[in-house]
Structure formats: C-alpha cells, structure tokens
Design a protein around this motif. Structure first.
Motif, PDB file in Angstrom:
ATOM      1  N   PHE A  60       4.120  -3.639  -1.174  1.00  0.00           N
ATOM      2  CA  PHE A  60       4.482  -2.335  -1.707  1.00  0.00           C
ATOM      3  C   PHE A  60       5.454  -2.459  -2.880  1.00  0.00           C
ATOM      4  O   PHE A  60       5.401  -1.655  -3.820  1.00  0.00           O
ATOM      5  N   ILE A  61       6.306  -3.445  -2.818  1.00  0.00           N
ATOM      6  CA  ILE A  61       7.179  -3.694  -3.979  1.00  0.00           C
ATOM      7  C   ILE A  61       6.338  -4.091  -5.184  1.00  0.00           C
ATOM      8  O   ILE A  61       6.592  -3.679  -6.318  1.00  0.00           O
ATOM      9  N   GLY A  62       5.280  -4.889  -4.951  1.00  0.00           N
ATOM     10  CA  GLY A  62       4.376  -5.254  -6.043  1.00  0.00           C
ATOM     11  C   GLY A  62       3.643  -4.053  -6.605  1.00  0.00           C
ATOM     12  O   GLY A  62       3.370  -3.986  -7.810  1.00  0.00           O
ATOM     13  N   ILE A  63       3.315  -3.057  -5.756  1.00  0.00           N
ATOM     14  CA  ILE A  63       2.680  -1.834  -6.255  1.00  0.00           C
ATOM     15  C   ILE A  63       3.602  -1.105  -7.217  1.00  0.00           C
ATOM     16  O   ILE A  63       3.186  -0.649  -8.293  1.00  0.00           O
ATOM     17  N   SER A  64       4.872  -0.993  -6.838  1.00  0.00           N
ATOM     18  CA  SER A  64       5.804  -0.282  -7.706  1.00  0.00           C
ATOM     19  C   SER A  64       6.044  -1.023  -9.016  1.00  0.00           C
ATOM     20  O   SER A  64       6.247  -0.402 -10.060  1.00  0.00           O
ATOM     21  N   ARG A  65       5.991  -2.317  -9.003  1.00  0.00           N
ATOM     22  CA  ARG A  65       6.215  -3.072 -10.235  1.00  0.00           C
ATOM     23  C   ARG A  65       5.009  -3.043 -11.160  1.00  0.00           C
ATOM     24  O   ARG A  65       5.151  -2.981 -12.376  1.00  0.00           O
ATOM     25  N   SER A  66       3.805  -3.117 -10.601  1.00  0.00           N
ATOM     26  CA  SER A  66       2.598  -3.131 -11.434  1.00  0.00           C
ATOM     27  C   SER A  66       2.158  -1.747 -11.855  1.00  0.00           C
ATOM     28  O   SER A  66       1.269  -1.623 -12.700  1.00  0.00           O
ATOM     29  N   GLN A  67       2.750  -0.688 -11.295  1.00  0.00           N
ATOM     30  CA  GLN A  67       2.430   0.691 -11.646  1.00  0.00           C
ATOM     31  C   GLN A  67       0.944   0.999 -11.455  1.00  0.00           C
ATOM     32  O   GLN A  67       0.329   1.684 -12.255  1.00  0.00           O
ATOM     33  N   THR A  68       0.354   0.481 -10.419  1.00  0.00           N
ATOM     34  CA  THR A  68      -1.039   0.757 -10.108  1.00  0.00           C
ATOM     35  C   THR A  68      -1.215   0.779  -8.609  1.00  0.00           C
ATOM     36  O   THR A  68      -0.506   0.081  -7.885  1.00  0.00           O
ATOM     37  N   THR A  69      -2.136   1.637  -8.171  1.00  0.00           N
ATOM     38  CA  THR A  69      -2.432   1.746  -6.739  1.00  0.00           C
ATOM     39  C   THR A  69      -3.762   1.098  -6.390  1.00  0.00           C
ATOM     40  O   THR A  69      -4.286   1.322  -5.295  1.00  0.00           O
ATOM     41  N   ASN A  70      -4.300   0.315  -7.277  1.00  0.00           N
ATOM     42  CA  ASN A  70      -5.566  -0.352  -7.000  1.00  0.00           C
ATOM     43  C   ASN A  70      -5.397  -1.330  -5.855  1.00  0.00           C
ATOM     44  O   ASN A  70      -4.448  -2.106  -5.808  1.00  0.00           O
ATOM     45  N   LEU A  71      -6.344  -1.293  -4.913  1.00  0.00           N
ATOM     46  CA  LEU A  71      -6.234  -2.130  -3.717  1.00  0.00           C
ATOM     47  C   LEU A  71      -6.318  -3.611  -4.048  1.00  0.00           C
ATOM     48  O   LEU A  71      -5.756  -4.443  -3.332  1.00  0.00           O
ATOM     49  N   ALA A  72      -7.029  -3.944  -5.136  1.00  0.00           N
ATOM     50  CA  ALA A  72      -7.162  -5.352  -5.488  1.00  0.00           C
ATOM     51  C   ALA A  72      -5.833  -5.983  -5.853  1.00  0.00           C
ATOM     52  O   ALA A  72      -5.668  -7.202  -5.770  1.00  0.00           O
ATOM     53  N   VAL A  73      -4.862  -5.164  -6.259  1.00  0.00           N
ATOM     54  CA  VAL A  73      -3.551  -5.706  -6.624  1.00  0.00           C
ATOM     55  C   VAL A  73      -2.774  -6.130  -5.382  1.00  0.00           C
ATOM     56  O   VAL A  73      -2.097  -7.161  -5.370  1.00  0.00           O
ATOM     57  N   VAL A  74      -2.867  -5.333  -4.306  1.00  0.00           N
ATOM     58  CA  VAL A  74      -2.058  -5.590  -3.116  1.00  0.00           C
ATOM     59  C   VAL A  74      -2.837  -6.297  -2.012  1.00  0.00           C
ATOM     60  O   VAL A  74      -2.242  -6.719  -1.023  1.00  0.00           O
ATOM     61  N   ALA A  75      -4.156  -6.430  -2.157  1.00  0.00           N
ATOM     62  CA  ALA A  75      -4.955  -7.047  -1.097  1.00  0.00           C
ATOM     63  C   ALA A  75      -4.536  -8.483  -0.796  1.00  0.00           C
ATOM     64  O   ALA A  75      -4.435  -8.859   0.379  1.00  0.00           O
ATOM     65  N   PRO A  76      -4.287  -9.353  -1.805  1.00  0.00           N
ATOM     66  CA  PRO A  76      -3.865 -10.723  -1.463  1.00  0.00           C
ATOM     67  C   PRO A  76      -2.569 -10.770  -0.678  1.00  0.00           C
ATOM     68  O   PRO A  76      -2.436 -11.536   0.275  1.00  0.00           O
ATOM     69  N   GLY A  77      -1.588  -9.939  -1.046  1.00  0.00           N
ATOM     70  CA  GLY A  77      -0.327  -9.920  -0.306  1.00  0.00           C
ATOM     71  C   GLY A  77      -0.499  -9.437   1.112  1.00  0.00           C
ATOM     72  O   GLY A  77       0.119  -9.965   2.049  1.00  0.00           O
ATOM     73  N   ILE A  78      -1.340  -8.427   1.317  1.00  0.00           N
ATOM     74  CA  ILE A  78      -1.600  -7.944   2.670  1.00  0.00           C
ATOM     75  C   ILE A  78      -2.326  -9.005   3.485  1.00  0.00           C
ATOM     76  O   ILE A  78      -2.060  -9.197   4.678  1.00  0.00           O
ATOM     77  N   ALA A  79      -3.275  -9.723   2.843  1.00  0.00           N
ATOM     78  CA  ALA A  79      -3.979 -10.796   3.555  1.00  0.00           C
ATOM     79  C   ALA A  79      -3.011 -11.898   3.983  1.00  0.00           C
ATOM     80  O   ALA A  79      -3.104 -12.427   5.099  1.00  0.00           O
ATOM     81  N   GLU A  80      -2.065 -12.252   3.132  1.00  0.00           N
ATOM     82  CA  GLU A  80      -1.061 -13.251   3.494  1.00  0.00           C
ATOM     83  C   GLU A  80      -0.209 -12.769   4.659  1.00  0.00           C
ATOM     84  O   GLU A  80       0.131 -13.543   5.556  1.00  0.00           O
ATOM     85  N   ALA A  81       0.125 -11.458   4.649  1.00  0.00           N
ATOM     86  CA  ALA A  81       0.939 -10.919   5.742  1.00  0.00           C
ATOM     87  C   ALA A  81       0.174 -10.930   7.057  1.00  0.00           C
ATOM     88  O   ALA A  81       0.711 -11.284   8.108  1.00  0.00           O
ATOM     89  N   LEU A  82      -1.094 -10.551   7.013  1.00  0.00           N
ATOM     90  CA  LEU A  82      -1.894 -10.534   8.243  1.00  0.00           C
ATOM     91  C   LEU A  82      -2.137 -11.938   8.776  1.00  0.00           C
ATOM     92  O   LEU A  82      -2.365 -12.123   9.980  1.00  0.00           O
ATOM     93  N   LEU A  83      -2.095 -12.940   7.904  1.00  0.00           N
ATOM     94  CA  LEU A  83      -2.237 -14.326   8.363  1.00  0.00           C
ATOM     95  C   LEU A  83      -1.108 -14.696   9.321  1.00  0.00           C
ATOM     96  O   LEU A  83      -1.313 -15.460  10.274  1.00  0.00           O
ATOM     97  N   ALA A  84       0.081 -14.149   9.082  1.00  0.00           N
ATOM     98  CA  ALA A  84       1.209 -14.421   9.988  1.00  0.00           C
ATOM     99  C   ALA A  84       0.942 -13.845  11.374  1.00  0.00           C
ATOM    100  O   ALA A  84       1.238 -14.478  12.395  1.00  0.00           O
ATOM    101  N   THR A  85       0.370 -12.646  11.436  1.00  0.00           N
ATOM    102  CA  THR A  85       0.021 -12.073  12.737  1.00  0.00           C
ATOM    103  C   THR A  85      -1.036 -12.910  13.450  1.00  0.00           C
ATOM    104  O   THR A  85      -0.965 -13.139  14.665  1.00  0.00           O
TER     105      THR A  85
END
Length: 285
Positions: free
Chosen positions: A201-226
C-alpha cells in the motif's frame, strides 16, 4: 444577366455550405482527440509505470524472497529454520522412541519369565527398566526393618513411580518445541503477510496508481510468508500428536514394568527371601 449573377451566387453559397458540412466531422475528430489526449497520456504514463514495475520481477519463490522487505525476509528465514527444527526433532525422537519401546518390551518379557527380584537384576542388563530394578533393590538395601513388609512395599512403589516419572520426562524432552512451532507458526507467517501488504500500500501511494499489476508482486511476497508459516506449523502439529500417542504407549510399558518389579519384590518379602544388597554390590564385597 442578373439571372446569371444570382445563379452564380446561389451556387457559391451552396458550395460553401457543402464544404462546411464536410468539415464538421474533421472538427469533431479534432475535438475528441483534444479531449481524450490527457487521458491517453495518463494511461500511457501508467502503463509505463506498470511495465517498469512488473517486467524486472521474478515471481518464483526464491525471486520473491530476494525481492521481499527485510522484515518479511527475517520472518521467512525464521519459519524455514523452524521447519528444519521440526524435521530434526522428528528424526531423532522417532529413533529414540523406537529403541526405548523395543528395550522396555524386551525387558517386560524377561521380567515375566523370572521368579525373584535378584534373578531379574541378573537378567535385565540394559534399558530404562534397569533403573527401575536398581531403585527397587536400593530401597530393599535401605530397609533394615524387614518386619514392616507393607511399609517396604509402599516405599518401593513410591521409588518406582519417581523413576518412572523421570524416564517419562526424559523421553518427552524436545517435543514441546513442536507444540510451540505448531501454535505460533501461522501467526508469525501472518505477521510477515501484514508487513508485506502494508509495504504494498505504501508502494501504491508512491507510484500514484491503483493498477493491480503494481502491487501484485508485493502481495505475492507477503502471502509467501503465510504459506511458509503453514508449512512450518502443520507438520509440527501432526508430529507432536504422533509423539504424544507413542510416548503414552511408552509410559504404559514403563507402568507395566514397575508393577512387575513391585510384584517380584512383594513375592520375595512374603516368601522370606533376603535381598539386603543388589547382586553386584554383594559380588564386590
């Protein structure tokens, strides 16, 4: 003459009207381009940002680990270490329990074949049952008043229970870490997931875009921890329950051995046999 002039004027007016009508679609197209131009430019800039973000990403497990935040990396390393500990405890405790149960079972069969405590001490040479026999023989050595047979029997049973409890604690050593990993593993992985999604979400605010492709890699990395938390916790819980049942069976065998030894001691006392010393101490004298 006037008629010709008027006709020419009419034909010129009609031509101008036709040219104006033909130019209206072109003007409309130009206006539309002018209207959607900023939107196209914004979409193009967003596409460039998305391409810049997604193209270098490696979404394999190792690639996601290398690109993850330092806190998420620490969580993943801790969960991988917990999985290694689970495997180590599983191998070592499995071998230890197999050997211990085999030794106690063999000693129990030997105890069932002897007729006195002295003969049992000579027959059983190894395993946890040896400590039970030594405890019973030591209590007989310390009991100088042989008229109080019931008191001697009670003290022997008490000593056998103490040795049995110590053997149970010894065989259960190391299984508590499995319970800890099984209980805390999912929550540790969830902490890594929450931290990774927060960074997304911090990356969303910095890139000024809500496109899922921008945040998908970070979310995938987070879900890997789970996922790693579940990988560490599920085997730990299963192995802990397995060891709990096996340790319960081992304790039952120890209890049967204690009862058999107490029965031999009671038989010797009621039959008038004198076992003031263990055979090895008597041989030393």
């Amino acid at each position: 003459m006037q008629f010709r002039t008027l006709a020419r004027r009419r034909s010129g007016s009609a031509g101008w009207t036709a040219n104006a009508a033909a130019g209206r679609p072109a003007l409309a197209v130009i206006g539309l381009i002018a209207a959607i131009g900023p939107a196209l430019a914004q979409q193009g800039g967003e596409s460039a940002v998305v391409a810049a973000v997604t193209l270098p990403r490696d979404l394999s497990p190792w690639g996601m680990f290398m690109q993850a935040d330092i806190v998420v990396k620490a969580v993943m390393v801790g969960l991988a270490f917990a999985t290694l500990v689970t495997c180590t405890v599983f191998l070592s405790k499995t071998i230890e329990l197999i050997n211990a149960r085999r030794s106690v079972g063999r000693a129990l069969r030997e105890l069932a074949a002897v007729r006195s405590l002295k003969e049992a001490v000579r027959t059983v040479r190894e395993g946890p049952v040896v400590r039970l026999l030594e405890g019973a023989a030591a209590e007989l050595d310390l009991s100088t008043d042989r008229m109080d047979r019931e008191g001697i029997k009670g003290r022997i049973v008490s000593r056998l229970q103490q040795i049995e409890a110590a053997a149970s604690r010894r065989i259960a050593f190391g299984t508590g870490v499995l319970a800890t990993i099984g209980a805390t593993g999912p929550f540790v992985g969830l902490f890594g997931t929450v931290w990774g999604i927060m960074n997304s979400f911090i990356g969303i605010s910095r890139s000024q875009t809500t496109n899922l492709a921008v945040v998908a890699p970070g979310i995938a990395e987070a879900l890997l921890a789970t996922a790693l938390g579940l990988v560490a916790a599920i085997p730990a819980v299963v192995i802990y329950n397995l060891f709990t049942r096996q340790i319960g069976a081992y304790r039952a065998l120890l209890g049967d051995s204690s009862l058999e030894i107490a029965r031999l001691a009671s038989r010797d006392l009621d039959g008038g046999a004198i076992l003031a010393r263990r055979p090895k101490l008597a041989a030393a004298e």
